[in-house]
Design a protein around this motif. Structure first.
Motif, PDB file in Angstrom:
ATOM      1  N   ALA A 122       0.801  -1.226   0.000  1.00  0.00           N
ATOM      2  CA  ALA A 122       0.000   0.000   0.000  1.00  0.00           C
ATOM      3  C   ALA A 122       0.834   1.277   0.000  1.00  0.00           C
ATOM      4  O   ALA A 122       0.265   2.375   0.025  1.00  0.00           O
ATOM      5  CB  ALA A 122      -0.939  -0.004   1.206  1.00  0.00           C
ATOM      6  N   GLY A 123       2.154   1.157   0.002  1.00  0.00           N
ATOM      7  CA  GLY A 123       2.995   2.343  -0.130  1.00  0.00           C
ATOM      8  C   GLY A 123       3.502   2.962   1.150  1.00  0.00           C
ATOM      9  O   GLY A 123       4.059   4.066   1.130  1.00  0.00           O
ATOM     10  N   TYR A 124       3.332   2.283   2.292  1.00  0.00           N
ATOM     11  CA  TYR A 124       3.882   2.806   3.546  1.00  0.00           C
ATOM     12  C   TYR A 124       5.396   2.619   3.556  1.00  0.00           C
ATOM     13  O   TYR A 124       5.921   1.655   2.988  1.00  0.00           O
ATOM     14  CB  TYR A 124       3.260   2.094   4.746  1.00  0.00           C
ATOM     15  CG  TYR A 124       1.805   2.426   4.938  1.00  0.00           C
ATOM     16  CD1 TYR A 124       1.401   3.548   5.643  1.00  0.00           C
ATOM     17  CD2 TYR A 124       0.812   1.620   4.368  1.00  0.00           C
ATOM     18  CE1 TYR A 124       0.060   3.860   5.798  1.00  0.00           C
ATOM     19  CE2 TYR A 124      -0.531   1.923   4.518  1.00  0.00           C
ATOM     20  CZ  TYR A 124      -0.901   3.048   5.227  1.00  0.00           C
ATOM     21  OH  TYR A 124      -2.231   3.358   5.373  1.00  0.00           O
ATOM     22  N   THR A 125       6.095   3.523   4.210  1.00  0.00           N
ATOM     23  CA  THR A 125       7.555   3.447   4.318  1.00  0.00           C
ATOM     24  C   THR A 125       7.981   3.762   5.746  1.00  0.00           C
ATOM     25  O   THR A 125       7.300   4.499   6.467  1.00  0.00           O
ATOM     26  CB  THR A 125       8.249   4.436   3.358  1.00  0.00           C
ATOM     27  OG1 THR A 125       7.778   5.767   3.632  1.00  0.00           O
ATOM     28  CG2 THR A 125       7.970   4.081   1.911  1.00  0.00           C
ATOM     29  N   LEU A 126       9.118   3.200   6.155  1.00  0.00           N
ATOM     30  CA  LEU A 126       9.636   3.453   7.494  1.00  0.00           C
ATOM     31  C   LEU A 126      10.065   4.910   7.644  1.00  0.00           C
ATOM     32  O   LEU A 126      10.606   5.514   6.712  1.00  0.00           O
ATOM     33  CB  LEU A 126      10.833   2.557   7.781  1.00  0.00           C
ATOM     34  CG  LEU A 126      10.598   1.060   7.919  1.00  0.00           C
ATOM     35  CD1 LEU A 126      11.918   0.357   8.208  1.00  0.00           C
ATOM     36  CD2 LEU A 126       9.576   0.738   8.999  1.00  0.00           C
ATOM     37  N   ALA A 127       9.831   5.460   8.827  1.00  0.00           N
ATOM     38  CA  ALA A 127      10.404   6.763   9.146  1.00  0.00           C
ATOM     39  C   ALA A 127      11.925   6.642   9.106  1.00  0.00           C
ATOM     40  O   ALA A 127      12.477   5.600   9.483  1.00  0.00           O
ATOM     41  CB  ALA A 127       9.947   7.216  10.530  1.00  0.00           C
ATOM     42  N   PRO A 128      12.642   7.667   8.647  1.00  0.00           N
ATOM     43  CA  PRO A 128      14.099   7.541   8.517  1.00  0.00           C
ATOM     44  C   PRO A 128      14.829   7.331   9.840  1.00  0.00           C
ATOM     45  O   PRO A 128      15.918   6.762   9.862  1.00  0.00           O
ATOM     46  CB  PRO A 128      14.507   8.859   7.849  1.00  0.00           C
ATOM     47  CG  PRO A 128      13.370   9.794   8.096  1.00  0.00           C
ATOM     48  CD  PRO A 128      12.146   8.955   8.151  1.00  0.00           C
ATOM     49  N   GLU A 129      14.247   7.802  10.950  1.00  0.00           N
ATOM     50  CA  GLU A 129      14.831   7.595  12.275  1.00  0.00           C
ATOM     51  C   GLU A 129      13.745   7.099  13.217  1.00  0.00           C
ATOM     52  O   GLU A 129      12.597   7.563  13.166  1.00  0.00           O
ATOM     53  CB  GLU A 129      15.419   8.888  12.835  1.00  0.00           C
ATOM     54  CG  GLU A 129      16.554   9.490  12.046  1.00  0.00           C
ATOM     55  CD  GLU A 129      16.999  10.808  12.654  1.00  0.00           C
ATOM     56  OE1 GLU A 129      17.471  10.804  13.815  1.00  0.00           O
ATOM     57  OE2 GLU A 129      16.838  11.845  11.991  1.00  0.00           O
ATOM     58  N   TYR A 130      14.112   6.190  14.088  1.00  0.00           N
ATOM     59  CA  TYR A 130      13.157   5.621  15.036  1.00  0.00           C
ATOM     60  C   TYR A 130      12.539   6.696  15.915  1.00  0.00           C
ATOM     61  O   TYR A 130      11.319   6.701  16.141  1.00  0.00           O
ATOM     62  CB  TYR A 130      13.894   4.593  15.899  1.00  0.00           C
ATOM     63  CG  TYR A 130      13.039   3.850  16.897  1.00  0.00           C
ATOM     64  CD1 TYR A 130      12.173   2.834  16.487  1.00  0.00           C
ATOM     65  CD2 TYR A 130      13.109   4.141  18.258  1.00  0.00           C
ATOM     66  CE1 TYR A 130      11.402   2.134  17.405  1.00  0.00           C
ATOM     67  CE2 TYR A 130      12.351   3.444  19.188  1.00  0.00           C
ATOM     68  CZ  TYR A 130      11.494   2.447  18.754  1.00  0.00           C
ATOM     69  OH  TYR A 130      10.731   1.746  19.664  1.00  0.00           O
ATOM     70  N   ARG A 131      13.328   7.636  16.395  1.00  0.00           N
ATOM     71  CA  ARG A 131      12.863   8.644  17.344  1.00  0.00           C
ATOM     72  C   ARG A 131      11.730   9.489  16.776  1.00  0.00           C
ATOM     73  O   ARG A 131      10.892  10.009  17.522  1.00  0.00           O
ATOM     74  CB  ARG A 131      14.020   9.547  17.779  1.00  0.00           C
ATOM     75  CG  ARG A 131      14.536  10.457  16.681  1.00  0.00           C
ATOM     76  CD  ARG A 131      15.736  11.284  17.091  1.00  0.00           C
ATOM     77  NE  ARG A 131      16.104  12.214  16.026  1.00  0.00           N
ATOM     78  CZ  ARG A 131      15.717  13.487  15.966  1.00  0.00           C
ATOM     79  NH1 ARG A 131      14.968  13.993  16.937  1.00  0.00           N
ATOM     80  NH2 ARG A 131      16.074  14.253  14.959  1.00  0.00           N
ATOM     81  N   LEU A 132      11.680   9.642  15.448  1.00  0.00           N
ATOM     82  CA  LEU A 132      10.696  10.517  14.824  1.00  0.00           C
ATOM     83  C   LEU A 132       9.265  10.028  15.019  1.00  0.00           C
ATOM     84  O   LEU A 132       8.313  10.789  14.880  1.00  0.00           O
ATOM     85  CB  LEU A 132      10.985  10.645  13.328  1.00  0.00           C
ATOM     86  CG  LEU A 132      12.342  11.236  12.949  1.00  0.00           C
ATOM     87  CD1 LEU A 132      12.526  11.236  11.443  1.00  0.00           C
ATOM     88  CD2 LEU A 132      12.506  12.633  13.519  1.00  0.00           C
ATOM     89  N   LEU A 133       9.113   8.753  15.369  1.00  0.00           N
ATOM     90  CA  LEU A 133       7.784   8.182  15.570  1.00  0.00           C
ATOM     91  C   LEU A 133       7.114   8.680  16.843  1.00  0.00           C
ATOM     92  O   LEU A 133       5.897   8.562  16.989  1.00  0.00           O
ATOM     93  CB  LEU A 133       7.876   6.658  15.628  1.00  0.00           C
ATOM     94  CG  LEU A 133       8.123   5.948  14.304  1.00  0.00           C
ATOM     95  CD1 LEU A 133       8.741   4.581  14.541  1.00  0.00           C
ATOM     96  CD2 LEU A 133       6.812   5.824  13.526  1.00  0.00           C
ATOM     97  N   PHE A 134       7.880   9.260  17.764  1.00  0.00           N
ATOM     98  CA  PHE A 134       7.374   9.512  19.110  1.00  0.00           C
ATOM     99  C   PHE A 134       7.553  10.964  19.545  1.00  0.00           C
ATOM    100  O   PHE A 134       7.609  11.249  20.732  1.00  0.00           O
ATOM    101  CB  PHE A 134       8.074   8.559  20.087  1.00  0.00           C
ATOM    102  CG  PHE A 134       8.106   7.142  19.582  1.00  0.00           C
ATOM    103  CD1 PHE A 134       6.959   6.375  19.567  1.00  0.00           C
ATOM    104  CD2 PHE A 134       9.272   6.597  19.059  1.00  0.00           C
ATOM    105  CE1 PHE A 134       6.964   5.085  19.066  1.00  0.00           C
ATOM    106  CE2 PHE A 134       9.300   5.311  18.557  1.00  0.00           C
ATOM    107  CZ  PHE A 134       8.141   4.543  18.550  1.00  0.00           C
ATOM    108  N   LEU A 135       7.611  11.868  18.576  1.00  0.00           N
ATOM    109  CA  LEU A 135       7.803  13.284  18.847  1.00  0.00           C
ATOM    110  C   LEU A 135       6.592  14.074  18.364  1.00  0.00           C
ATOM    111  O   LEU A 135       5.721  13.558  17.660  1.00  0.00           O
ATOM    112  CB  LEU A 135       9.081  13.782  18.176  1.00  0.00           C
ATOM    113  CG  LEU A 135      10.374  13.087  18.637  1.00  0.00           C
ATOM    114  CD1 LEU A 135      11.566  13.552  17.811  1.00  0.00           C
ATOM    115  CD2 LEU A 135      10.626  13.315  20.125  1.00  0.00           C
ATOM    116  N   ALA A 136       6.543  15.352  18.712  1.00  0.00           N
ATOM    117  CA  ALA A 136       5.347  16.158  18.482  1.00  0.00           C
ATOM    118  C   ALA A 136       5.081  16.459  17.013  1.00  0.00           C
ATOM    119  O   ALA A 136       3.970  16.885  16.675  1.00  0.00           O
ATOM    120  CB  ALA A 136       5.454  17.462  19.272  1.00  0.00           C
ATOM    121  N   ASP A 137       6.037  16.241  16.144  1.00  0.00           N
ATOM    122  CA  ASP A 137       5.785  16.416  14.708  1.00  0.00           C
ATOM    123  C   ASP A 137       5.779  15.064  13.991  1.00  0.00           C
ATOM    124  O   ASP A 137       6.078  14.977  12.807  1.00  0.00           O
ATOM    125  CB  ASP A 137       6.790  17.374  14.067  1.00  0.00           C
ATOM    126  CG  ASP A 137       8.243  16.991  14.304  1.00  0.00           C
ATOM    127  OD1 ASP A 137       8.490  16.024  15.050  1.00  0.00           O
ATOM    128  OD2 ASP A 137       9.132  17.670  13.758  1.00  0.00           O
TER     129      ASP A 137
END
Length: 547
Positions: A275-290
């Motif tokens: 379906a076109g999903y891709t990993l965030a480039p850094e793990y930390r980015l998943l859990f921040l306000a942006d």
């Protein structure tokens, strides 16, 4: 930040209070309505239809009309701040596992730390009540959004198309709550939109296997009625959310029914992976306000948290504040005060190979996000916050270290969305299902695991553990890897049960079974009990074994 689904939540809360209150409280049904808004006018208005849908999504995060202090009218005897759906789900999944403990002594919360809960435990009851309030809310919405009622209210054309999407989403949210009931409580009372609320309604109990079949059938039925994957507004469920929940249901099928469905796990993971999903480039980015921008392509379904428009003391507000304390300054977490509550049991840092503060200062695997200054690895006391390393995975700051533009100016309410479903989890479900099918060296499965590990190690191929340690998928490795990738994301209890170690005396964690070094649990602890209050109200219910 894109907060589309949270817009109008204040209005939606008021309209929903009318909807769900008048069902049982209006006595003079033959009199003219005293309010401008009633069931007919709300569901005849496409704008209000969407606002009430937003209220249903808000049910995963919000509580009553105030974020805290007053008792929650829908969750018996509990402070609103502690009764957020996601906050309760997190406690039931994490405090009862090898990943987290809480230092507070409110009510019977310490019984979650020590595996000593009973049918009168207030958190066991609050989670149950929250699930069934969400089910009642979605039932009402589905009932009022039937094709017959939409037609009688003059909903046509594009408004009808949207209304049908809204109804399918409400059915998804109901299936999600029934999935949580299935997972945590097993054999539970069952109601749908066809069961009209009233004093004569006595919900009948559904067995765990029968509830599994219901959730499976419901999700398959709405699959083609949802917005296509990647096409929905941010924060709303689409086909990929349905596929993810089906994959989770099938991954745990042997626990729920005694029958494995690993081939079905692969089927639905494959749909997501295409379906076109891709990993965030850094793990930390998943859990921040942006994370709604920086990790949007990995997050399949978030619980949207807006620091100014959807305020409660649940979800990530809880995860950020309660993880702060001791020497960890609140400003480093993007907030103004610390609650000194939740921290890691030692099994979590040890799974990363970390046992000293020096190890944790610059871990090779960047998924290990701990604060160790004056924190003890060993948990000698459950009620001392400094016993246990702090986890700083969730922060109320953007990836550049600055507050979000929509952040609460008081620094109280978090603006960080909670990734309820995400691609990293799908990779691990795919790999685990292949392992359980005996395909332990499947190259696609190994590649998905290694993609997560390469991200964790910063794509530094000079780090040998990033890839070379993973040539064969074993149960021990997959359980540990799920912990490293998914820790503190409200999944651990379910994982430990599926891997057969939750009650085992061969795998221990601090205070398991109310013993500091840990001990085995009674087998019946894999289910929570039905609350004693519900058993008293509905004599047809049978308590889960052991309670």
């Amino acid at each position: 930040m894109n907060r589309t689904i949270t817009q109008g939540l204040t209005v939606a809360s008021l309209t929903a209070a009318l909807l769900f209150g008048t069902t049982s409280c209006m006595k003079d049904l033959d009199q003219e309505p005293k309010f401008g808004l009633n069931t007919a006018t709300i569901y005849s208005n496409p704008v209000l239809q969407k606002q009430v849908l937003a209220k249903l999504y808000g049910g995963l995060h919000l509580t009553g009309l105030k974020p805290s202090d007053d008792p929650d009218p829908e969750v018996r005897g509990a402070d609103q701040g502690a009764t957020s759906y996601l906050r309760l789900l997190w406690k039931m999944e994490e405090l009862t596992s090898d990943e987290a403990a809480v230092a507070w002594t409110d009510g019977s919360i310490q019984a979650l730390n020590t595996s000593q809960w009973s049918s009168s435990n207030d958190f066991v009851q609050a989670m149950y009540d929250r699930i069934y309030f969400q089910i009642a809310s979605t039932n009402e919405y589905i009932r009022e959004m039937s094709d017959d009622k939409l037609s009688s209210r003059g909903i046509t054309g594009g408004d009808l198309t949207n209304a049908r999407y809204y109804r399918a989403e409400a059915r998804f949210l109901r299936a999600l709550s029934y999935y949580h009931a299935l997972d945590m409580y097993g054999n539970v009372p069952f109601v749908t939109e066809n069961d009209l609320p009233g004093k004569d309604l006595v919900p009948q109990q559904k067995s765990r296997a029968a509830l599994f079949s219901y959730v499976e059938t419901e999700l398959k039925d709405i699959e083609g009625l949802m917005t296509p994957a990647h096409a929905a507004e941010y924060g709303r469920a689409d086909q990929a959310a349905v596929w993810t929940l089906l994959a989770k249901l099938y991954l745990n099928a042997k626990v729920y029914t005694g029958i494995e469905h690993n081939a079905d796990v692969i089927t639905y993971c494959d749909k997501i992976l295409k379906a076109g999903y891709t990993l965030a480039p850094e793990y930390r980015l998943l859990f921040l306000a942006d994370n709604d921008v920086k990790a949007k392509n990995e997050i399949i379904l978030p619980v949207v948290c807006d620091g100014t428009r959807s305020q409660s003391y649940g979800a990530t507000t809880f995860l950020v504040h309660a993880a702060s304390g001791g020497s960890l300054q609140p400003v480093a977490m993007g907030i103004t005060n610390a609650w000194s509550g939740i921290r890691a049991k030692k099994n979590l840092p040890l799974s990363f190979g970390l046992s000293t503060a020096a190890d944790a200062a610059n871990p090779a695997d960047k998924r290990a996000i701990f604060f160790t200054t004056r924190q003890n690895l060993e948990m000698n006391s459950l009620i001392v916050f400094r016993d246990g390393w702090a986890v700083t995975k969730f922060k109320n700051l953007q990836s550049d270290g600055k507050p979000s533009p929509t952040a609460d100016p008081t620094g109280t309410f978090a603006d960080t969305d909670f990734p309820l479903f995400r691609l990293g989890d799908v990779y691990l479900m795919y790999a685990e299902a292949k392992m359980r099918m005996g395909q332990t060296t499947d190259p696609t499965a190994l590649n998905y695991v290694n993609m997560l590990r390469r991200r964790g190690y910063g794509f530094d191929m000079n780090q040998p553990n990033a890839v070379s340690d993973v040539s064969t998928l074993t149960e021990a490795f997959m359980l540990a890897e799920r912990g490293r990738e998914m820790y503190w994301e409200a999944q651990r209890r379910t994982d430990l049960i599926r891997f057969g170690v939750y009650t085992s005396s061969t795998y221990l964690w601090p205070w398991k079974g109310n013993v500091q070094a840990g001990t085995g649990l009674e087998p019946y602890r894999t289910l929570f009990p039905l609350p004693v209050s519900d058993l008293s109200a509905n004599p047809s219910l049978k308590q889960n074994d052991g309670y």
